[in-house]
Design an enzyme around this catalytic site. Structure first.
Site, PDB file in Angstrom:
ATOM      1  CG  ASP A 106      -0.215   0.113   2.517  1.00 43.14           C
ATOM      2  OD1 ASP A 106       1.021  -0.014   2.507  1.00 43.14           O
ATOM      3  OD2 ASP A 106      -0.865   0.310   3.554  1.00 43.14           O
ATOM      4  CG  ASP A 147       8.571  -3.412  -2.281  1.00 47.10           C
ATOM      5  OD1 ASP A 147       8.679  -4.634  -2.443  1.00 47.10           O
ATOM      6  OD2 ASP A 147       8.158  -2.901  -1.230  1.00 47.10           O
ATOM      7  CB  SER A 182       4.924 -10.063  -4.361  1.00 47.85           C
ATOM      8  OG  SER A 182       4.302 -10.101  -5.616  1.00 47.85           O
TER       9      SER A 182
END
Lengths: 342, 342
Positions: free
Chosen positions: A128, A198, A200
């Site tokens: 987020d 950034d 996953s």
């Protein structure tokens, strides 16, 4: 070896569909199971071959906060004994409440202090965005933080349930863009001082994260003295034979950026207890171990930093000999400056 | 907090009997179990409260090489997919074939290069002594390595089945003493340049390992410029609230030694992916980050080092801010020299 599929169509790094034969992490009973009245989540490396095969981690679960399944990710948010809230994507622990600040600090203060005057910062991915944005906005020079992540539902879930940083989402310098990262980058050429990628953990053959096409867009979106970092794992995971994937990643990035280095940090919830980033600059011969604007002792204290400090900054670039031999076979790295006698 | 029982009788650090209510690691079905046709060993923190509670590690087992149970230890030697041979004492992974060299190198070359002329070295514990002795004897100045461990049967088992270093036990400079460590230390006052205390994880209330009585003997067995190190875990394990055990250990050792510091390293088979040592000198104001006799590039190559190098040596002392704040609350550590601008 990592394969770059240059013919793969555009799409944001997160816009990948689950491979047809992959297992469902949420539903796999082996990942959430009970033993002697305690619930455990097992991070299984069978699900994610990037981690250390033949080794896996279990965390004791007090309850499941949320589950969500899309065409892109299995998402579980757990409460755990060891790490507080733990976010799991596709069977792999992404981040935990108790040690996330290590990652946030090392992915913001390190690149930002290496830049002479960071004013516009972009976060691509970063869940987020709040953990990174909070640290970035401690730097007074920063005028804006843009956050690009097209999975808005995931962002809203994390805003509601994770929010470990306590960041104020209404900070006027922060702007969230629920759009495709590559499209966004194309529309913002030459705009950013620092870009933080950034994501996953991607599948090994994914374009997007480490494909040159994505990083070409990142490079074009940077200003002439721009700095960018991208997430990796720790050295024991990244340097595993036979792929030695970090060597490959760095080789590709050196085709695009004249200054490329790797730095690591300790984060116990990651496989092998370590995380790391690759840092790149458009400027040639940048020594990232020496920040342009070192934080003062007052700043370190006022900002309540838990991991980052000036020693950690320099030390993060020290590589064990087996890694140094692989990444710098010509000895380029041997004039490493943190050793005072050299 | 760690309790030092000064009234506890003498005995070697390993001479502790199993607590009456502790579980048998070898027989605990949860530790060796099968899943989908694969065998796994689980390092359970319930057995060892020193590790991170609520987190545990599983390693895939191909076969059990040896089991042994004494009044002191449950011992299992496993063949594993991720780490090759793995030695387990009392449910806790002690050392593995694939990453043991990290520990061996960081526990020998770092203290030995900090000493001006190490000639006589003592290993207390250290399993069969071979991994440490092999590295120590690469230093030409070393005339003798004494190894003290009173569990001779364990030493013989490891000589037969583990022996990851390939060390020649018949090296005339190496001598094994199957005797009690405290008795040995009392008989060898002022004899050693470097003493390495390497024990398996002790129970929290054990005298011997971190009790001052043991380290008083170590100090007396050192020459006036002697250096000693002692095994700890990584910072995330050692700095856990509420005990913050590393702070306590360092406080005690500062009562005995004028120079005391902590250094860490990455070792993926350890809980939280890190190990560490406390290093102490009888000489005041030693800066362990600056070796007295730095290894040359030729030595690093000729000795085939996999982890240790001069950058890693200095960087190992860099502490995350949360650790620095605890260990050096007065700011004593803030003149840390590896950061080039200070």
């Amino acid at each position: 070896m990592f394969k770059i599929d240059r013919n793969q169509g555009p799409g944001s790094p997160g816009r990948r569909r689950r491979a047809p034969n992959s297992e469902s992490a949420v539903d796999d009973v082996q990942q959430l199971h009970e033993e002697k009245g305690k619930k455990w989540f097992t991070e299984m490396n069978a699900v994610n071959p990037k981690l250390l095969p033949g080794m896996q981690t279990d965390v004791e679960v007090s309850d499941i906060i949320a589950k969500r399944k899309t065409d892109r990710h299995d998402f579980i948010l757990l409460n755990t004994t060891a790490f507080g809230k733990v976010l799991v994507f596709d069977g792999t622990i992404q981040i935990t409440q108790k040690d996330c600040w290590t990652y946030y600090e090392m992915s913001t203060h390190l690149p930002l202090t290496c830049h002479p005057n960071p004013r516009k910062v972009l976060i691509v991915g970063g869940l987020d965005g709040s953990g990174l944005a909070k640290e970035i906005l401690k730097h007074e020079s920063v005028e804006s933080v843009d956050h690009v992540e097209d999975d808005e539902e995931m962002v809203n879930l994390l805003k509601k349930h994770f929010h470990a940083s306590g960041f104020d989402y209404d900070n006027p310098k922060f702007k969230y863009h629920p759009v495709d990262a590559k499209k966004f980058l194309k529309l913002h050429q030459g705009e950013f001082d620092v870009i933080i990628s950034d994501f996953s953990v991607p599948p090994p053959n994914a374009d997007g994260l480490f494909g040159e096409s994505y990083f070409e867009l990142v490079k074009d979106a940077l200003k002439p003295d721009g700095i960018t970092i991208t997430l990796t794992s720790g050295i024991w995971v990244e340097m595993r034979r036979p792929t030695r994937i970090l060597t490959e990643k760095i080789r590709w990035l050196r085709n695009l950026f004249p200054s490329v280095d790797y730095y690591g940090f300790n984060i116990p919830s990651c496989a092998s207890g370590q995380g790391g980033n690759i840092i790149c600059s458009v400027t040639p011969e940048v020594d990232f171990r020496r920040p342009e604007r070192p934080l003062s002792e007052d700043q370190l204290a006022d900002w309540s930093l838990g991991y980052y400090n000036l020693d950690i900054h320099a030390a993060a670039f020290a590589l064990p000999q087996f890694v140094k031999n692989q990444l710098y076979p010509t000895g380029r790295h041997s004039d490493f400056a943190i050793y005072p006698y050299q």
